[in-house]
Design an enzyme around this catalytic site. Structure first.
Site, mmCIF file in Angstrom:
data_model
loop_
_atom_site.group_PDB
_atom_site.id
_atom_site.type_symbol
_atom_site.label_atom_id
_atom_site.label_comp_id
_atom_site.label_asym_id
_atom_site.label_seq_id
_atom_site.Cartn_x
_atom_site.Cartn_y
_atom_site.Cartn_z
ATOM 1 N N LYS A 139 0.827 -1.216 0.000
ATOM 2 C CA LYS A 139 0.000 0.000 0.000
ATOM 3 C C LYS A 139 0.856 1.258 0.000
ATOM 4 C CE LYS A 139 -2.419 -0.683 3.762
ATOM 5 N NZ LYS A 139 -1.904 -1.995 4.172
ATOM 6 N N ARG A 198 -10.057 1.536 8.655
ATOM 7 C CA ARG A 198 -9.647 0.154 8.898
ATOM 8 C C ARG A 198 -10.728 -0.649 9.600
ATOM 9 N NH1 ARG A 198 -3.852 0.962 8.482
ATOM 10 N NH2 ARG A 198 -2.597 -0.784 8.966
ATOM 11 N N ARG A 243 11.204 -5.671 4.361
ATOM 12 C CA ARG A 243 10.866 -4.257 4.124
ATOM 13 C C ARG A 243 11.701 -3.337 5.011
ATOM 14 N NH1 ARG A 243 4.763 -2.388 4.302
ATOM 15 N NH2 ARG A 243 4.773 -2.999 6.492
ATOM 16 N N ARG A 264 10.603 -1.609 10.669
ATOM 17 C CA ARG A 264 9.577 -1.216 11.638
ATOM 18 C C ARG A 264 9.464 -2.277 12.718
ATOM 19 N NH1 ARG A 264 4.317 0.045 7.960
ATOM 20 N NH2 ARG A 264 3.353 -0.933 9.774
ATOM 21 N N ARG A 287 -1.441 -8.553 12.785
ATOM 22 C CA ARG A 287 -1.992 -7.512 11.904
ATOM 23 C C ARG A 287 -2.852 -8.130 10.799
ATOM 24 N NH1 ARG A 287 3.369 -4.894 10.274
ATOM 25 N NH2 ARG A 287 2.133 -3.647 8.842
HETATM 26 P P1 AMP Z 1 0.311 0.850 8.672
HETATM 27 O O1 AMP Z 1 1.540 1.664 8.480
HETATM 28 O O2 AMP Z 1 -0.838 1.315 7.826
HETATM 29 O O3 AMP Z 1 0.573 -0.626 8.514
HETATM 30 O O4 AMP Z 1 -0.147 1.061 10.182
HETATM 31 C C1 AMP Z 1 0.702 0.732 11.258
HETATM 32 C C2 AMP Z 1 -0.085 0.658 12.549
HETATM 33 O O5 AMP Z 1 -0.648 1.948 12.849
HETATM 34 C C3 AMP Z 1 -1.273 -0.287 12.548
HETATM 35 O O6 AMP Z 1 -0.911 -1.646 12.790
HETATM 36 C C4 AMP Z 1 -2.109 0.299 13.692
HETATM 37 O O7 AMP Z 1 -1.549 -0.009 14.954
HETATM 38 C C5 AMP Z 1 -1.924 1.797 13.460
HETATM 39 N N1 AMP Z 1 -2.947 2.297 12.515
HETATM 40 C C6 AMP Z 1 -2.742 2.739 11.247
HETATM 41 N N2 AMP Z 1 -3.894 3.111 10.672
HETATM 42 C C7 AMP Z 1 -4.862 2.879 11.600
HETATM 43 C C8 AMP Z 1 -6.276 3.029 11.608
HETATM 44 N N3 AMP Z 1 -6.945 3.491 10.543
HETATM 45 N N4 AMP Z 1 -6.934 2.698 12.751
HETATM 46 C C9 AMP Z 1 -6.299 2.253 13.838
HETATM 47 N N5 AMP Z 1 -4.971 2.053 13.893
HETATM 48 C C10 AMP Z 1 -4.251 2.366 12.781
#
Ligand code: AMP
Length: 226
Positions: free
Chosen positions: A13, A88, A127, A161, A172
């Site tokens: 993404k 989400r 990554r 990360r 996740r």
């Molecule tokens: P990402 O970089 O999109 O994979 O997001 C990393 C982490 O940020 C996720 O595993 C959640 O802990 C938090 N996070 C990101 N977007 C959201 C969202 N829309 N709602 C809740 N937590 C989020």
């Protein structure tokens, strides 16, 4: 254009969002990046979110929705935006419906990136993100930096990360299956969703995404071919 990009962790993404937003001259808004910035800066919000991010769980809706509400209120989103990682779950999708209705705007498209789960852990394990700019994303096998240990674009240090470790990735994925998959149905009912395969080279996936939203293909330099 106002676009949502949905997909499980490891679907690419972030990589696609940066390219799509650049091509379409719209803002790339990643809730994950917004949270990571807050965490690095040690803000109250960051300290609150860190517990969830580290565990691979969703941060509380009220916090996340407020972050997005404030971000979408900024004038640079007038030309459009691409939301990466939001909404989400259904509560967030409904909140976004309300924010857009308040500003008398609407979504143009929802891109749903699909990838077999078996591929996800493999992809995520390699990554790396640049410490100076998280929009610069590398992969130790598929897209390594030219100089080991330095971002090609700004020289920053590539890092892994915390939540890209295998046990957290599995958590996740579970969260994606149970909470985020229903968001696709929410928008499918309005005819907004196109599902595309996230497999293949970055450029191939980008071409699919652009075709799905009615834009011409781009070559690797970013120039439109039609
Ligand atoms: P990402 O970089 O999109 O994979 O997001 C990393 C982490 O940020 C996720 O595993 C959640 O802990 C938090 N996070 C990101 N977007 C959201 C969202 N829309 N709602 C809740 N937590 C989020």
């Amino acid at each position: 254009m106002r676009i949502l990009l949905i997909g499980p962790p490891g679907a690419g993404k972030g990589t696609q969002a940066v390219r799509l937003a650049t091509h379409l001259s719209i803002q790339h808004i990643s809730t994950g990046n917004l949270f990571r910035e807050h965490i690095d800066q040690g803000t109250d919000l960051g300290q609150n979110a860190h517990t969830y991010v580290r565990a691979g769980l969703l941060a509380p809706d009220e916090v996340t929705i407020e972050v997005i509400r404030q971000r979408l209120a900024r004038p640079d989103t007038v030309r459009g935006f691409l939301l990466d990682g939001f909404p989400r779950n259904l509560a967030q999708a409904e909140a976004l419906d309300g924010i857009l209705a308040d500003s008398k705007s609407r979504l143009d498209a929802v891109l749903n990136l699909e990838i077999p789960e078996a591929q996800v852990v493999r992809r995520i394990a390699g990554r790396r993100l640049c410490r100076q700019d998280r929009e610069h994303i590398f992969h130790v096998h598929y897209n390594p930096p030219e100089v080991d240990g330095a971002c090609d674009i700004c020289g920053g240090e590539p890092y892994q990360r915390d939540d890209d470790r295998e046990t957290t990735v599995r958590k996740r994925l579970e969260v994606h299956r149970s909470e985020t998959a229903p968001v696709v149905d929410h928008y499918q009912a309005r005819g907004l969703v196109t599902t595309i395969s996230a497999l293949g080279q970055v450029q191939e996936v980008l071409d699919r995404a652009l075709a799905a939203i009615g834009h011409g293909q781009v070559d690797a330099s970013g120039a439109s071919s039609c």
